[in-house]
Design a protein around this motif. Structure first.
Motif, mmCIF file in Angstrom:
data_model
loop_
_atom_site.group_PDB
_atom_site.id
_atom_site.type_symbol
_atom_site.label_atom_id
_atom_site.label_comp_id
_atom_site.label_asym_id
_atom_site.label_seq_id
_atom_site.Cartn_x
_atom_site.Cartn_y
_atom_site.Cartn_z
ATOM 1 N N ARG A 100 0.835 -1.205 0.000
ATOM 2 C CA ARG A 100 0.000 0.000 0.000
ATOM 3 C C ARG A 100 0.870 1.256 0.000
ATOM 4 O O ARG A 100 0.620 2.200 -0.773
ATOM 5 C CB ARG A 100 -0.915 -0.002 1.219
ATOM 6 N N VAL A 101 1.891 1.283 0.843
ATOM 7 C CA VAL A 101 2.781 2.444 0.894
ATOM 8 C C VAL A 101 3.526 2.599 -0.421
ATOM 9 O O VAL A 101 3.734 3.722 -0.898
ATOM 10 C CB VAL A 101 3.762 2.301 2.077
ATOM 11 N N ARG A 102 3.915 1.477 -1.036
ATOM 12 C CA ARG A 102 4.605 1.560 -2.321
ATOM 13 C C ARG A 102 3.717 2.194 -3.377
ATOM 14 O O ARG A 102 4.174 3.025 -4.190
ATOM 15 C CB ARG A 102 5.019 0.159 -2.770
ATOM 16 N N THR A 103 2.444 1.841 -3.397
ATOM 17 C CA THR A 103 1.499 2.442 -4.342
ATOM 18 C C THR A 103 1.366 3.941 -4.103
ATOM 19 O O THR A 103 1.390 4.747 -5.038
ATOM 20 C CB THR A 103 0.127 1.761 -4.217
ATOM 21 N N GLN A 104 1.240 4.336 -2.842
ATOM 22 C CA GLN A 104 1.105 5.752 -2.527
ATOM 23 C C GLN A 104 2.359 6.533 -2.895
ATOM 24 O O GLN A 104 2.285 7.641 -3.436
ATOM 25 C CB GLN A 104 0.799 5.906 -1.032
ATOM 26 N N VAL A 105 3.526 5.937 -2.616
ATOM 27 C CA VAL A 105 4.785 6.621 -2.934
ATOM 28 C C VAL A 105 4.926 6.830 -4.439
ATOM 29 O O VAL A 105 5.360 7.899 -4.906
ATOM 30 C CB VAL A 105 5.974 5.806 -2.378
ATOM 31 N N ASP A 163 1.599 -2.074 -12.104
ATOM 32 C CA ASP A 163 1.882 -0.644 -12.087
ATOM 33 C C ASP A 163 0.573 0.123 -11.942
ATOM 34 O O ASP A 163 -0.467 -0.290 -12.471
ATOM 35 C CB ASP A 163 2.599 -0.231 -13.380
ATOM 36 N N ILE A 164 0.630 1.229 -11.200
ATOM 37 C CA ILE A 164 -0.522 2.111 -11.016
ATOM 38 C C ILE A 164 -0.060 3.533 -11.267
ATOM 39 O O ILE A 164 0.882 4.009 -10.636
ATOM 40 C CB ILE A 164 -1.123 1.994 -9.602
ATOM 41 N N PHE A 207 -4.966 6.131 -1.806
ATOM 42 C CA PHE A 207 -5.171 6.455 -0.408
ATOM 43 C C PHE A 207 -6.415 5.798 0.181
ATOM 44 O O PHE A 207 -6.622 5.865 1.385
ATOM 45 C CB PHE A 207 -5.251 7.974 -0.240
ATOM 46 N N GLY A 208 -7.234 5.168 -0.638
ATOM 47 C CA GLY A 208 -8.371 4.413 -0.133
ATOM 48 C C GLY A 208 -8.071 2.945 0.084
ATOM 49 O O GLY A 208 -8.926 2.202 0.548
ATOM 50 N N ASP A 209 -6.863 2.504 -0.289
ATOM 51 C CA ASP A 209 -6.411 1.122 -0.075
ATOM 52 C C ASP A 209 -7.336 0.119 -0.770
ATOM 53 O O ASP A 209 -7.635 -0.944 -0.242
ATOM 54 C CB ASP A 209 -6.331 0.810 1.426
#
Length: 381
Positions: free
Chosen positions: A123-128, A212-213, A191-193
């Motif tokens: 989750r943190v990797r996606t946000q970063v 990838d996102i 940010f909604g996970d």
């Protein structure tokens, strides 16, 4: 002679000074990287040495080209070019430094939680990743606007541009409605996970891993190494399966269609033996039950568990294959087959055999009367 020597000294001195400062800075970063192996910050900062040297060289030339009397007829154009180079290289340097800081912070966080909470790490990797794309876009827009404002024509038109900014914003919003919806959907996903990089998902019947996102699209790598690119708004407007949501542990199902005489108790024991020899089974639970019957077969279901989606696939394949092989070798009668044996008729009543068509006496010359039951010839004596 002085007119030629002064520009050479100014330009050459700026280039040499830039190379010396760049080499010294890179040397210090390399030494710091060798001393601190636990953090990748210094090694990542070394990737910014090219924009760093460009900033130094452009700043030195921009501050000293007036003294060099270089291209006096084109002095304004040279100054504007150096300003543009300075703005662009500064934006490039800011993006590289921000990326180094963010990547270092993520590496420290992931190193401490990789074994305890892998879902949180993804989750943190996606946000970063999304934050870095937003920062890059903002820095790029600011740099482009700063470059445009160096031209007098844009300064004169600044008031009119600001006055019409509201109307242009409305028009752009309507024209780019789908793009904006995808951008907001990207923030909602990050940010909604809802879904993270590395999650195992099923979308439109395709099973794969989120690779990838971005702010506008999401890439899913399928099990056969295809890439499915989908707009991120799909994941906010339609249901999808996320097998990595919560804990990655999964329960899998294996079905067999067998004859009614299949040894169910022996199959339970064999299932336990198969799972004990399968490294992908996590040992949590297993079960085997008869879940349905038909006139010709019965449906047997096995439940198995594993730690994630990849292992549950391996366990299901192993159980299905080894159980069929064991049944074929040890209990071949348990496999489904077409029954061609004579039907078992009820006991006679008054010398006659009842049939579906009613009682019919046997032939007087002793020749048996032929009947058909469910499409197969039967003999009545």
């Amino acid at each position: 002679m002085e007119n030629l020597l002064r520009p050479l000294i100014v330009v050459g001195g700026s280039v040499v000074l830039t190379l010396v400062i760049g080499w010294a800075t890179d040397f210090l970063l390399r030494k710091a990287d060798e001393r601190h192996h636990d953090t990748p910050l210094w090694g990542l900062l070394r990737r910014a040495r090219i924009p760093y040297q460009l900033v130094l060289c452009a700043a030195l030339l921009r501050g000293s080209y007036d003294e060099a009397d270089l291209l006096q007829s084109r002095q304004e154009a040279v100054g504007r070019v150096l300003t543009l180079v300075l703005i662009g290289s500064t934006a490039w340097l800011v993006i590289r430094i921000a990326a180094a800081i963010v990547e270092t912070s993520y590496s420290r966080y992931a190193h401490g939680r990789a074994h305890r909470d892998p879902a949180r790490v993804r989750r943190v990797r996606t946000q970063v990743s999304l934050i870095m794309r937003v920062v890059s876009a903002i820095v790029g827009v600011v740099a482009a606007a700063s470059m445009l404002l160096t031209f007098p024509a844009f300064k004169a038109a600044g008031a009119s541009l600001l006055a019409s900014a509201g109307i242009l914003g409305i028009v752009a919003g309507v024209a780019a409605q789908s793009t904006l919806s995808n951008m907001f959907a990207g923030f909602q996903i990050a940010f909604g996970d809802m879904v993270r990089i590395g999650d195992t998902v099923v979308v439109d019947g395709e099973w794969g891993t989120v690779e990838d996102i971005t702010l506008t699209f999401l890439a899913v790598r399928t099990w056969d190494e295809r890439r499915i690119t989908m707009p991120v708004s799909y994941f906010t407007s339609k249901p999808f399966e996320n097998w990595s949501r919560g804990t990655p542990q999964m329960t899998g199902i294996v079905f067999w269609h067998l004859d009614h005489t299949a040894p169910v108790e022996a199959m339970r024991d064999k299932l336990r033996d198969i799972l004990r020899e399968c490294p992908a089974w996590d040992g949590r639970a297993y079960d085997l039950s008869v879940t349905d019957t038909t006139p010709n077969t019965m449906q047997v279901r096995a439940l198995v568990t594993a730690k994630d989606a990849d292992d549950i696939w391996t366990v299901r394949v192993a159980v299905r294959e080894r159980m069929i092989r064991w049944l074929a070798d040890e209990h071949p009668y348990a496999l489904p087959r077409v029954n061609t044996a004579d039907a078992v008729l009820p006991p006679p009543r008054n010398g006659h055999h009842p049939s579906r068509d009613g009682d019919r006496p046997a032939s007087s010359d002793g020749v048996p009367v032929q009947r058909r039951y469910h499409g197969s010839p039967r003999t009545e004596r």
